[in-house]
Scaffold this motif. Structure first.
Motif, PDB file in Angstrom:
ATOM      1  N   ASP A 446       7.308   4.403  -2.710  1.00 31.93           N
ATOM      2  CA  ASP A 446       8.096   3.184  -2.557  1.00 31.93           C
ATOM      3  C   ASP A 446       7.310   1.949  -2.984  1.00 31.93           C
ATOM      4  OD1 ASP A 446       6.882   4.319  -0.121  1.00 31.93           O
ATOM      5  OD2 ASP A 446       7.346   2.396   0.802  1.00 31.93           O
ATOM      6  N   GLY A 447       5.971   1.985  -2.893  1.00 30.41           N
ATOM      7  CA  GLY A 447       5.176   0.843  -3.312  1.00 30.41           C
ATOM      8  C   GLY A 447       5.202   0.654  -4.818  1.00 30.41           C
ATOM      9  N   GLY A 448       4.823   1.689  -5.573  1.00 30.44           N
ATOM     10  CA  GLY A 448       4.796   1.599  -7.024  1.00 30.44           C
ATOM     11  C   GLY A 448       6.170   1.397  -7.626  1.00 30.44           C
ATOM     12  N   PHE A 449       7.192   1.971  -6.994  1.00 33.82           N
ATOM     13  CA  PHE A 449       8.548   1.849  -7.529  1.00 33.82           C
ATOM     14  C   PHE A 449       8.983   0.390  -7.595  1.00 33.82           C
ATOM     15  CE2 PHE A 449      13.289   2.378  -6.911  1.00 33.82           C
ATOM     16  CZ  PHE A 449      13.520   2.856  -8.195  1.00 33.82           C
ATOM     17  N   MET A 450       8.587  -0.393  -6.590  1.00 33.58           N
ATOM     18  CA  MET A 450       8.976  -1.802  -6.554  1.00 33.58           C
ATOM     19  C   MET A 450       8.327  -2.611  -7.675  1.00 33.58           C
ATOM     20  SD  MET A 450      11.139  -2.681  -4.127  1.00 33.58           S
ATOM     21  CE  MET A 450      10.795  -4.338  -3.559  1.00 33.58           C
ATOM     22  N   MET A 451       7.251  -2.087  -8.272  1.00 34.50           N
ATOM     23  CA  MET A 451       6.516  -2.872  -9.262  1.00 34.50           C
ATOM     24  C   MET A 451       7.209  -2.932 -10.623  1.00 34.50           C
ATOM     25  SD  MET A 451       2.500  -2.306  -8.540  1.00 34.50           S
ATOM     26  CE  MET A 451       1.775  -2.860  -6.994  1.00 34.50           C
ATOM     27  N   ASN A 452       8.011  -1.923 -10.945  1.00 33.81           N
ATOM     28  CA  ASN A 452       8.772  -1.980 -12.198  1.00 33.81           C
ATOM     29  C   ASN A 452      10.207  -1.514 -11.981  1.00 33.81           C
ATOM     30  OD1 ASN A 452       7.342  -3.093 -14.462  1.00 33.81           O
ATOM     31  ND2 ASN A 452       5.908  -1.387 -14.329  1.00 33.81           N
ATOM     32  N   LEU A 471       9.887   8.890  -3.149  1.00 31.18           N
ATOM     33  CA  LEU A 471       9.399   9.407  -1.869  1.00 31.18           C
ATOM     34  C   LEU A 471       9.011   8.196  -1.024  1.00 31.18           C
ATOM     35  CD1 LEU A 471       7.193  12.348  -3.215  1.00 31.18           C
ATOM     36  CD2 LEU A 471       9.419  12.527  -2.079  1.00 31.18           C
ATOM     37  N   ASN A 472       9.813   7.925  -0.019  1.00 32.10           N
ATOM     38  CA  ASN A 472       9.701   6.671   0.725  1.00 32.10           C
ATOM     39  C   ASN A 472       9.107   6.918   2.106  1.00 32.10           C
ATOM     40  OD1 ASN A 472       9.974   4.155   1.834  1.00 32.10           O
ATOM     41  ND2 ASN A 472      12.202   4.037   1.637  1.00 32.10           N
ATOM     42  N   ASN A 473       7.840   6.486   2.268  1.00 35.19           N
ATOM     43  CA  ASN A 473       7.241   6.538   3.603  1.00 35.19           C
ATOM     44  C   ASN A 473       7.064   5.140   4.194  1.00 35.19           C
ATOM     45  OD1 ASN A 473       5.132   5.546   2.078  1.00 35.19           O
ATOM     46  ND2 ASN A 473       3.770   7.292   2.393  1.00 35.19           N
ATOM     47  N   SER A 474       7.650   4.140   3.539  1.00 34.06           N
ATOM     48  CA  SER A 474       7.586   2.747   4.000  1.00 34.06           C
ATOM     49  C   SER A 474       6.149   2.258   4.175  1.00 34.06           C
ATOM     50  CB  SER A 474       8.356   2.563   5.325  1.00 34.06           C
ATOM     51  OG  SER A 474       9.713   2.873   5.144  1.00 34.06           O
ATOM     52  N   ARG A 475       5.267   2.800   3.363  1.00 36.40           N
ATOM     53  CA  ARG A 475       3.852   2.445   3.431  1.00 36.40           C
ATOM     54  C   ARG A 475       3.231   2.468   2.032  1.00 36.40           C
ATOM     55  NH1 ARG A 475       5.732   2.066   7.758  1.00 36.40           N
ATOM     56  NH2 ARG A 475       4.868   2.587   9.807  1.00 36.40           N
ATOM     57  N   LEU A 476       2.125   1.751   1.888  1.00 34.68           N
ATOM     58  CA  LEU A 476       1.222   2.019   0.778  1.00 34.68           C
ATOM     59  C   LEU A 476       0.376   3.204   1.224  1.00 34.68           C
ATOM     60  CD1 LEU A 476       0.093  -1.558  -0.350  1.00 34.68           C
ATOM     61  CD2 LEU A 476       1.516   0.056  -1.620  1.00 34.68           C
ATOM     62  N   GLU A 493      -2.066  -4.742   5.715  1.00 36.60           N
ATOM     63  CA  GLU A 493      -1.133  -4.997   4.608  1.00 36.60           C
ATOM     64  C   GLU A 493      -0.658  -3.726   3.893  1.00 36.60           C
ATOM     65  OE1 GLU A 493       0.145  -7.940   4.298  1.00 36.60           O
ATOM     66  OE2 GLU A 493      -1.198  -8.742   5.827  1.00 36.60           O
ATOM     67  N   VAL A 494      -0.335  -2.709   4.691  1.00 38.66           N
ATOM     68  CA  VAL A 494       0.196  -1.478   4.107  1.00 38.66           C
ATOM     69  C   VAL A 494       1.608  -1.160   4.582  1.00 38.66           C
ATOM     70  CG1 VAL A 494      -2.040  -0.416   3.668  1.00 38.66           C
ATOM     71  CG2 VAL A 494      -0.937  -0.075   5.907  1.00 38.66           C
ATOM     72  N   ASP A 495       2.155  -1.988   5.448  1.00 37.49           N
ATOM     73  CA  ASP A 495       3.495  -1.750   5.998  1.00 37.49           C
ATOM     74  C   ASP A 495       4.552  -2.249   5.011  1.00 37.49           C
ATOM     75  OD1 ASP A 495       5.826  -1.507   7.424  1.00 37.49           O
ATOM     76  OD2 ASP A 495       5.202  -2.788   9.100  1.00 37.49           O
ATOM     77  N   LEU A 496       5.363  -1.324   4.512  1.00 42.36           N
ATOM     78  CA  LEU A 496       6.453  -1.682   3.589  1.00 42.36           C
ATOM     79  C   LEU A 496       7.809  -1.365   4.217  1.00 42.36           C
ATOM     80  CD1 LEU A 496       5.009  -0.308   0.201  1.00 42.36           C
ATOM     81  CD2 LEU A 496       4.785  -2.601   1.181  1.00 42.36           C
ATOM     82  N   SER A 497       7.896  -1.475   5.530  1.00 42.37           N
ATOM     83  CA  SER A 497       9.140  -1.121   6.219  1.00 42.37           C
ATOM     84  C   SER A 497      10.279  -2.075   5.918  1.00 42.37           C
ATOM     85  CB  SER A 497       8.901  -1.054   7.734  1.00 42.37           C
ATOM     86  OG  SER A 497       8.411  -2.296   8.224  1.00 42.37           O
ATOM     87  N   ASP A 498       9.971  -3.195   5.234  1.00 40.96           N
ATOM     88  CA  ASP A 498      11.038  -4.114   4.842  1.00 40.96           C
ATOM     89  C   ASP A 498      11.549  -3.819   3.434  1.00 40.96           C
ATOM     90  OD1 ASP A 498       8.702  -4.860   3.594  1.00 40.96           O
ATOM     91  OD2 ASP A 498       8.886  -7.002   4.020  1.00 40.96           O
ATOM     92  N   ASN A 499      11.246  -2.602   2.922  1.00 40.36           N
ATOM     93  CA  ASN A 499      11.816  -2.188   1.643  1.00 40.36           C
ATOM     94  C   ASN A 499      13.338  -2.280   1.667  1.00 40.36           C
ATOM     95  OD1 ASN A 499       9.570  -1.428   0.074  1.00 40.36           O
ATOM     96  ND2 ASN A 499       9.402   0.536   1.125  1.00 40.36           N
ATOM     97  N   PRO A 500      13.947  -2.544   0.523  1.00 42.54           N
ATOM     98  CA  PRO A 500      15.412  -2.459   0.472  1.00 42.54           C
ATOM     99  C   PRO A 500      15.863  -1.008   0.519  1.00 42.54           C
ATOM    100  CG  PRO A 500      14.538  -2.793  -1.736  1.00 42.54           C
ATOM    101  CD  PRO A 500      13.363  -2.889  -0.790  1.00 42.54           C
ATOM    102  N   ASP A 501      17.141  -0.795   0.708  1.00 41.69           N
ATOM    103  CA  ASP A 501      17.731   0.535   0.620  1.00 41.69           C
ATOM    104  C   ASP A 501      17.785   0.905  -0.864  1.00 41.69           C
ATOM    105  OD1 ASP A 501      19.494   2.703   0.309  1.00 41.69           O
ATOM    106  OD2 ASP A 501      20.591   2.174   2.133  1.00 41.69           O
ATOM    107  N   PHE A 502      16.899   1.819  -1.286  1.00 41.34           N
ATOM    108  CA  PHE A 502      16.775   2.111  -2.714  1.00 41.34           C
ATOM    109  C   PHE A 502      18.030   2.766  -3.293  1.00 41.34           C
ATOM    110  CE2 PHE A 502      12.147   2.065  -1.547  1.00 41.34           C
ATOM    111  CZ  PHE A 502      11.831   0.930  -2.275  1.00 41.34           C
ATOM    112  N   THR A 503      18.772   3.454  -2.456  1.00 42.97           N
ATOM    113  CA  THR A 503      20.031   4.030  -2.931  1.00 42.97           C
ATOM    114  C   THR A 503      21.011   2.924  -3.315  1.00 42.97           C
ATOM    115  OG1 THR A 503      19.764   6.056  -1.649  1.00 42.97           O
ATOM    116  CG2 THR A 503      22.000   5.454  -2.272  1.00 42.97           C
ATOM    117  N   LYS A 504      21.125   1.917  -2.464  1.00 42.07           N
ATOM    118  CA  LYS A 504      22.026   0.808  -2.764  1.00 42.07           C
ATOM    119  C   LYS A 504      21.526  -0.011  -3.957  1.00 42.07           C
ATOM    120  CE  LYS A 504      23.854   0.289   1.937  1.00 42.07           C
ATOM    121  NZ  LYS A 504      23.955  -0.605   3.131  1.00 42.07           N
TER     122      LYS A 504
END
Length: 564
Positions: A446-452, A471-476, A493-504
């Motif tokens: 989920d971290g790398g996906f947000m970069m591009n 593969l979303n674990n809401s973390r780096l 600074e590894v918590d990515l629990s505020d990721n968007p819903d990637f399906t949406k």
């Protein structure tokens, strides 16, 4: 000019004058280029004007970094340089990460940048940067074209340099006034460097070392693929009967189920491969560079072994580990001229086979949640021989390397030397366009996906039937794992629990998408994923606390592996 020279020049067929931009697109077509990746802007606009009447297919990526990754994918898949285009200033600087990634992994690529017009170069003109100077440490060669007549020759030379010897990226910077100027093209005369002579002495010394060894081991690196020597290596391994370990970029040189392959060595390598490296008495390195992620603590790497090092780049031999026997030259002819006659190695073969059997990876993790290693293994097996994995960087990258099945090196495209997050999606776009018949899967955290993530728009625009797994674990995840193990659990600074819903998000981009979160959803999810005819995203929720094992800690030797 003498009268005779004037007569000879008059008798030569005269090529029609054309703008530098037109000469550029024609020169690319002459090199066999069919697809280019780019993003227009002011200083490259004449080239884009010429593109509309050319045979080239242009793929509009949504960020120049993605252009470079997608172009390099062509180099990774085909061995021929991919091409990316960008304007001056920020367009050019946005290519830098992709250029550096190609340089670190020896990938052929030609990056073409527009530049401000020559009269204002050096005046801090709008969108002017010295991209020639910026990229000098991360390219094989650079050009600034000063005369439109030189365009065809420079492009031909750039392609030769990018693909020959040890491959890598070449930068061509072309000022806007050169693109606009009309010229008769100068003759193209590209000299190809002769292949190095066969190192017969090195080969005979290698044969002698193999005869004397009791515990020989092949160390297979990424240079094999770059040299187009996979078949030669497979023939050698078969006739030698010696076990083998591979680096991250060596995956696929031997099929994953090859009986002599012990797996990947190094920081997240298999226990069988790492133990074999530490216990061997002869290490035969073909195309590996003794990277720190492969060797662990260098002075503790293969401590009982003499080293034979094959490499087409002489500067790599004995750079990090002294080679007792060096063989410099092209891999194919060298390996086909090697006739190994191993001595009494049956006990060694029994030992390595025992390790391989004993330390097979388990897939029966407890709980009802999705176990990423099992999902990746099952996905690769279900996809079959057409499977091409393009992982991003992080935990999922290592799980892909450890657990997916590969039939060839091009089935595994990964950012090795630079470790570039944001690599997967644009690289997978390029790979799918290079091999439309293959089942290309972009495997993301989920971290790398947000970069591009913006490249979902590229998928939708061209309806590229790419398969995207998140593969979303809401973390780096990899940073979190290291903070857990080596920084006393001080998670910073590894918590990515505020990721968007990637399906949406994917659906908003016009991409079919769905989410799975339980183990019993994996099999039907893979079936739906692989059956889709257009682009599709599978969003898999995994355990944030899951770690990658085994792990060789920093400063440790490869036989000091940590286990979960």
């Amino acid at each position: 000019m003498t009268a005779a020279a004037m007569k000879e020049a008059a008798e030569e067929p005269q090529t029609e004058a054309a703008t530098g931009a037109k000469l550029l697109v024609d020169a690319l077509a002459a090199q066999g280029v069919e697809t280019v990746f780019g993003y227009p802007g002011g200083a490259i606009m004449p080239v884009y004007d010429a593109l509309t009447s050319s045979s080239l297919r242009h793929i509009l990526c949504r960020h120049e970094q993605a252009c470079a990754f997608s172009a390099a994918a062509f180099g990774r898949m085909t061995g021929k340089p991919g091409v990316c285009l960008a304007t001056s200033g920020p367009g050019a600087t946005n290519l830098v990460t992709g250029i550096a990634d190609a340089y670190m992994d020896s990938v052929p690529m030609v990056a073409i940048t527009g530049q401000v017009a020559q009269p204002v170069m050096g005046t801090d003109a709008f969108q002017e940067v010295d991209i020639f100077g910026i990229t000098m440490p991360i390219v094989k060669h650079s050009y600034i074209i000063r005369d439109a007549a030189d365009v065809p020759g420079v492009i031909a030379e750039a392609f030769e340099i990018a693909a020959s010897g040890r491959p890598g990226p070449v930068l061509v910077d072309i000022p806007k006034d050169v693109q606009q100027a009309a010229a008769h093209p100068a003759p193209v005369n590209v000299e190809r460097a002769p292949a190095p002579a066969l190192d017969d002495d090195g080969l005979r010394r290698c044969e002698a070392a193999i005869r004397d060894a009791e515990r020989p081991l092949f160390y297979l690196g990424g240079g094999i693929t770059r040299a187009g020597a996979v078949d030669a290596v497979r023939r050698l391994v078969e006739r030698a009967g010696i076990p083998a370990a591979c680096t991250l970029h060596g995956l696929g040189v031997l099929p994953s189920d090859h009986p002599q392959l012990l797996g990947m060595l190094g920081m997240h390598g298999s226990r069988a491969a790492n133990l074999a490296v530490q216990e061997c008495d002869l290490l035969i390195n073909i195309g590996g560079r003794f990277d720190d992620r492969a060797t662990g603590r260098l002075d503790g790497f293969a401590p009982k072994a003499r080293v034979v090092h094959f490499d087409r780049d002489a500067s790599e031999i004995s750079k990090l580990r002294h080679a007792d026997v060096s063989v410099h030259g092209e891999f194919g002819p060298s390996l086909d001229s090697l006739y190994p006659e191993p001595g009494h190695i049956d006990p060694w073969l029994a030992t390595t086979a025992g390790w391989k059997f004993e330390y097979v990876a388990p897939y029966d993790a407890p709980g009802e949640g999705i176990y990423a290693p099992a999902l990746l293994r099952d996905l690769s097996l279900a996809a079959g021989e057409g499977f091409v994995a393009v992982p991003d960087v992080g935990q999922h990258q290592m799980w892909t390397a450890q657990h997916c099945h590969f039939t060839r090196p091009q089935a595994h495209l990964t950012s090795g030397g630079l470790g570039s997050m944001g690599f997967s999606l644009p690289t997978a776009v390029g790979a799918k366009l290079a091999e439309p018949q293959s089942t290309v899967v972009s495997i993301n955290g989920d971290g790398g996906f947000m970069m591009n993530i913006q490249e979902l728009a590229t998928l939708n625009r061209y309806r590229i039937p790419l398969k995207v797994l998140v593969l979303n674990n809401s973390r780096l995840g990899m940073v979190r794992q290291w903070q857990e193990l080596f920084f006393d659990g001080n998670f910073s600074e590894v918590d990515l629990s505020d990721n968007p819903d990637f399906t949406k998000v994917a659906q908003a981009f016009g991409i079919d998408a769905f989410t799975i979160s339980a183990r019993d959803e994996v099999a039907p999810g893979i079936e739906r994923f692989l059956a889709a005819e257009g682009p599709i995203l599978m969003h898999a929720i995994i355990d944030p606390a899951e770690n990658v094992w085994p792990l060789v800690a920093p400063g440790k030797a490869n036989d000091e592996m940590m286990e979960g």
